[in-house]
Write a protein that holds these residues in place. Structure first.
Motif, PDB file in Angstrom:
ATOM      1  N   TYR A   1      46.957 -30.407  19.619  1.00 50.72           N
ATOM      2  CA  TYR A   1      46.075 -30.390  21.044  1.00 50.72           C
ATOM      3  C   TYR A   1      45.219 -29.188  21.550  1.00 50.72           C
ATOM      4  O   TYR A   1      45.844 -27.850  20.644  1.00 50.72           O
ATOM      5  CB  TYR A   1      47.242 -31.146  21.647  1.00 50.72           C
TER       6      TYR A   1
ATOM      7  N   VAL B   1      44.241 -34.309  21.642  1.00 42.67           N
ATOM      8  CA  VAL B   1      44.522 -34.950  20.710  1.00 42.67           C
ATOM      9  C   VAL B   1      44.215 -34.955  19.282  1.00 42.67           C
ATOM     10  O   VAL B   1      42.830 -36.089  19.608  1.00 42.67           O
ATOM     11  CB  VAL B   1      45.665 -35.666  21.183  1.00 42.67           C
TER      12      VAL B   1
ATOM     13  N   THR C   1      49.886 -39.592  18.095  1.00 42.98           N
ATOM     14  CA  THR C   1      48.776 -39.604  19.042  1.00 42.98           C
ATOM     15  C   THR C   1      50.049 -39.831  20.857  1.00 42.98           C
ATOM     16  O   THR C   1      50.184 -38.679  21.407  1.00 42.98           O
ATOM     17  CB  THR C   1      47.811 -40.001  19.438  1.00 42.98           C
TER      18      THR C   1
ATOM     19  N   LEU D   1      52.042 -36.896  20.826  1.00 42.30           N
ATOM     20  CA  LEU D   1      51.597 -35.333  20.898  1.00 42.30           C
ATOM     21  C   LEU D   1      51.351 -35.149  22.824  1.00 42.30           C
ATOM     22  O   LEU D   1      51.166 -33.928  23.362  1.00 42.30           O
ATOM     23  CB  LEU D   1      50.195 -34.961  20.088  1.00 42.30           C
ATOM     24  N   ILE D   2      50.535 -36.333  23.236  1.00 40.55           N
ATOM     25  CA  ILE D   2      51.012 -36.420  24.397  1.00 40.55           C
ATOM     26  C   ILE D   2      51.443 -36.174  25.806  1.00 40.55           C
ATOM     27  O   ILE D   2      51.790 -35.757  27.033  1.00 40.55           O
ATOM     28  CB  ILE D   2      49.989 -38.032  25.028  1.00 40.55           C
TER      29      ILE D   2
END
Length: 326
Positions: A54, A100, A118, A121-122
């Motif tokens: 990211y 991302v 995803t 990561l967020i």
């Protein structure tokens, strides 16, 4: 006169410096996996993996009021190309911007693993940088926008502990109806008037990942699509009915007819207008359609990215700000 000029020069230099250095950039990307994915039937039809990770833009020395999220590739179409265009406007309104990427090149989010990657990561970014889980907006054109719709559907239908408080979606000229898209590409291949790499590539992915064609497995195509004209139920619409939605389309009818011999059916605008109509039927009164005219986009190449590039980002950020006040 010299003194006046010097004062003005120092003033502009101060303003410029303030704008240039009022943002903090954070990047984290994992090393690229030494492997590739098949994207067609040919012996050379492979794409190498890309970097998972990211990029985060933080407005420095400010209380962050919200986050703009772009699900962009880390390599293709230039890294963070779309999100960078919102940095100044977002910073001025005290918004962070997060881009991302999964490791899958040109990821259509066919697999749950991509969306889980995803999501993790967020969540990691929100936890690590103490981002407010409020006033969250997903934005994007082309695959960036499609991924947003797929991700939102995934988290709404999953029993996940971390749930983003999404306020709105900015839809920009991307495919929503993959039944229509498949037929568009079949026609492209039949009439052979354009470079056929993309039609063959996308239809290969659709048929491989959705277990056939819209003729043989229509329900899979309906489920994968945010909206589909051929789907009488359009169950996915209810997922997005509570969000503010601003949609940008650029039909470019004459350009597509002249350059590609494409009809109105071979146009992403068809999907987006249908999507907004279904949202209205579902009770969403917080939608807006912006139609870009030829004079709004001076690029000689009309595609999804050029549509995003030509959008008035200041006015878009004003719309986002107004959504936070509702």
């Amino acid at each position: 006169m010299k003194t006046t000029f010097k004062v003005l020069f120092l003033f502009f230099l101060t303003v410029f410096s303030t704008k240039s250095f009022s943002q903090k950039m954070v990047e984290y990307y994992e090393p690229v996996k030494n492997d590739s994915l098949r994207i067609g039937i040919g012996e050379n039809d492979f794409f190498p993996f890309i970097q998972k990770g990211y990029t985060l833009m933080l407005p420095e020395n400010k209380e962050i009021k919200g986050v703009l999220i772009f699900l962009e590739d880390s390599k293709f179409d230039k890294k963070n190309r779309s999100s960078k265009q919102m940095y100044t406007q977002a910073s001025e309104k005290d918004f962070a911007v997060l881009s991302v990427s999964t490791e899958i090149p040109l990821d259509f989010y066919f697999s749950e693993s991509s969306m889980i990657s995803t999501h993790k990561l967020i969540q990691e970014v929100f936890d690590k940088y103490n981002l407010p889980n409020d006033n969250i907006f997903f934005l994007g054109a082309s695959l960036v926008g499609h991924r947003a719709m797929r991700y939102i559907k995934f988290i709404k239908e999953s029993d996940l502990g971390f749930q983003l408080k999404i306020k709105g979606i900015v839809v920009c000229n991307f495919t929503m109806d993959f039944t229509r898209k498949w037929y568009q590409h079949q026609r492209d291949i039949r009439i052979n008037q354009i470079d056929l790499w993309e039609p063959k590539f996308i239809n290969y992915l659709l048929e491989t990942n959705l277990g056939g064609t819209p003729k043989t497995n229509p329900e899979k195509y309906h489920n994968f699509s945010s909206y589909s004209y051929s789907d009488e139920k359009n169950e996915n619409i209810k997922i997005y009915k509570d969000y503010g939605v601003r949609a940008y389309i650029e039909p470019a009818i004459k350009y597509k007819l002249t350059k590609q011999l494409r009809t109105l059916y071979e146009n992403n605008s068809t999907d987006i207008v249908g999507f907004l109509a279904e949202l209205k039927l579902a009770g969403n009164e917080n939608t807006e359609l912006i139609v870009l005219q030829p004079e709004d986009n001076l690029s000689t190449k009309k595609n999804t990215q050029s549509t995003w590039d030509s959008i008035n980002k200041d006015e878009l950020m004003d719309w986002i700000q107004k959504q936070t006040e509702k």
